[in-house]
Design an enzyme around this catalytic site. Sequence first.
Site, short mmCIF file in Angstrom:
data_model
loop_
_atom_site.label_atom_id
_atom_site.label_comp_id
_atom_site.label_asym_id
_atom_site.label_seq_id
_atom_site.Cartn_x
_atom_site.Cartn_y
_atom_site.Cartn_z
N SER B 138 0.84 -1.20 0.00
CA SER B 138 0.00 0.00 0.00
C SER B 138 0.87 1.24 0.00
O SER B 138 2.01 1.24 0.51
CB SER B 138 -0.85 -0.02 1.27
N TYR B 162 -0.14 0.00 10.31
CA TYR B 162 -0.47 -0.70 9.07
C TYR B 162 0.62 -0.47 8.02
O TYR B 162 1.11 -1.41 7.38
CB TYR B 162 -1.81 -0.18 8.55
N LYS B 166 3.13 -3.26 6.43
CA LYS B 166 3.23 -3.51 4.98
C LYS B 166 4.68 -3.37 4.52
O LYS B 166 5.16 -4.17 3.71
CB LYS B 166 2.31 -2.55 4.21
#
Lengths: 340, 340
Positions: B138, B162, B166
């Site tokens: 992402s 997050y 990632k």
Amino acid sequence: MAASVAETGTGMKKVAILGGGGMIGQKLARHIAANGLGGQEATLHLHDIGFPPWPTDLPAPEERTGDIAAPAEAEWLAALAPDVIFHLAAVVSGEAEQDFEKGWRVNVDALRRILEALRAAHEASGGRYRPRFVFASSIAVFGPPFPEKIGDDFLCAPQTSYGAQKAIGELMVSDFSRKGFIDGIAIRLPTICVRPGKPNKAASGFFSSIIREPLAGQEAVLPVPDTVRHWHASPRAAVGFLTHAATIDLAALGSRRALNMPGVSCTVVEQIEALRRVAGEAAVARIRREPDPAIMAIVEGWPRDFAPERALALGFRAERDFEEIIRIHIEDELGGAIPG
Amino acid sequence: MAASVAETGTGMKKVAILGGGGMIGQKLARHIAANGLGGQEATLHLHDIGFPPWPTDLPAPEERTGDIAAPAEAEWLAALAPDVIFHLAAVVSGEAEQDFEKGWRVNVDALRRILEALRAAHEASGGRYRPRFVFASSIAVFGPPFPEKIGDDFLCAPQTSYGAQKAIGELMVSDFSRKGFIDGIAIRLPTICVRPGKPNKAASGFFSSIIREPLAGQEAVLPVPDTVRHWHASPRAAVGFLTHAATIDLAALGSRRALNMPGVSCTVVEQIEALRRVAGEAAVARIRREPDPAIMAIVEGWPRDFAPERALALGFRAERDFEEIIRIHIEDELGGAIPG
């Protein structure tokens, strides 16, 4: 966010060094034992798989022997609740490449477990406990192609498992810091040169041995062309980076808590010329050229030069040139004079 | 290094989609069920915590329900030995921020366990088994300050757990690929827009809802100024990125296996003008401005524009402009016509 205990405490500072038995760990420990840390006296707690003898003229630290990846060691650390933690414990590049599982276990899983234990201690303290955490990272997080000088916003593209594991460690330290569980910083050390001790099998070993061995009257092998450029700092500079990282205000870092450290960019021929100025032609004559394509291929993937602007602005300092690096080796390891 | 089974096999291709019950996972699964993958027929194996009903006109996939972080699921995957694995399973940004432990467990530990299981399968096969592994990353790996356009060598400096998770996933996929255990690629998806379904609480939700709701005759709230710029691609483009990543030769990637995907950089006002051109003034009038400083503060930290040169050179393609993104939503979700 709770203030760091390290910043608000008075009196004795409690300092833990994980990997405290290694070359840099011992130099750091002895420096702190002799000088304190950030103007405060310090109690020292060293962790490693083993330790060399401690000098009798310095106050003895706690020496705890154990596998840093074992859960009990993380629990020990969190129960100790140091104000400052230096995390230098690592499986080095060559070994992490050969023993894939051990590299991930020690370089990633152990750090994760330590950070989780510190988070639990932070939460158990109602948020008051938030140690300064100094993580020794490495320029091995970078991979080619490189710009002429690697800037502060260049991507991590490691070429080894060790580099990948260090980059992952940086991301963990940053995120646990952003959440306020620790007050962390990751410093990317240059190749440390001149490394004292015996020659080893590390691919980078020749950068030190072509200086160290000739100064000691012994022959050294140079496996790469004279034109190879690399990024160096002395063991004394490394200790300076670590203590500076442990004591400065980190608010200016924002969420970018991994920093390229300053160093000296020079070619092998510049190293040799510096040796000639310091120790004369006889020393230089002890360097034997023996090209090794395997080492050359590895070295091709290593960083050559940096523009470490953020670190310089924060007051981190390395040597001015490679001659200074040699003179520091003579001062710190050879009693100030070239033998013989 | 052994050739990938995915590249050398003939006949049916065995495809696993982890997170196969989600919005993108279902679109990807239905696309592959209808079209195969890379010119080959495929058998589909979906893994998730639950699944929506499968369309009756397509061959039914295996649907396995379970917690992706449980050891048994990694063992299932390795025993299945797919030619291609899409890893889309993740705890999303907001939840990973609220539930720190769950985020690390699902987004990092599960991936690590899966990669270890695939490494064991690789070794058990004598090196013959080396699956294509497509990891959905992402643009959350990036953090400010940003250059005008984010280039392919810009650092990862995540602002959320997050994003950190990632970025760690990318490093693991790269290192396991470098060692030859898998043949992996990580693709950094733009914000997917127009996201079908109901409005949700994600901070990014308004980018979709200011288009989706007005097209459905409903009111939508715009919590940020018109000048906010962001990076978008349609769900159809996301499926295209994933299938392309699964089928191209990855040798050109070298050791930089994380790629910024193409997208459309536009401001909110450009989104609204595109809506006006496609659906008229009445649709635009359904957007209600209701500034939300909390959402604005989050969005400030998000990437705005990219120069995804490597992905473009490898043939990845997104939409030309935001109007095309709206028209794709109308085609794929609204049966080709605006209701009412």
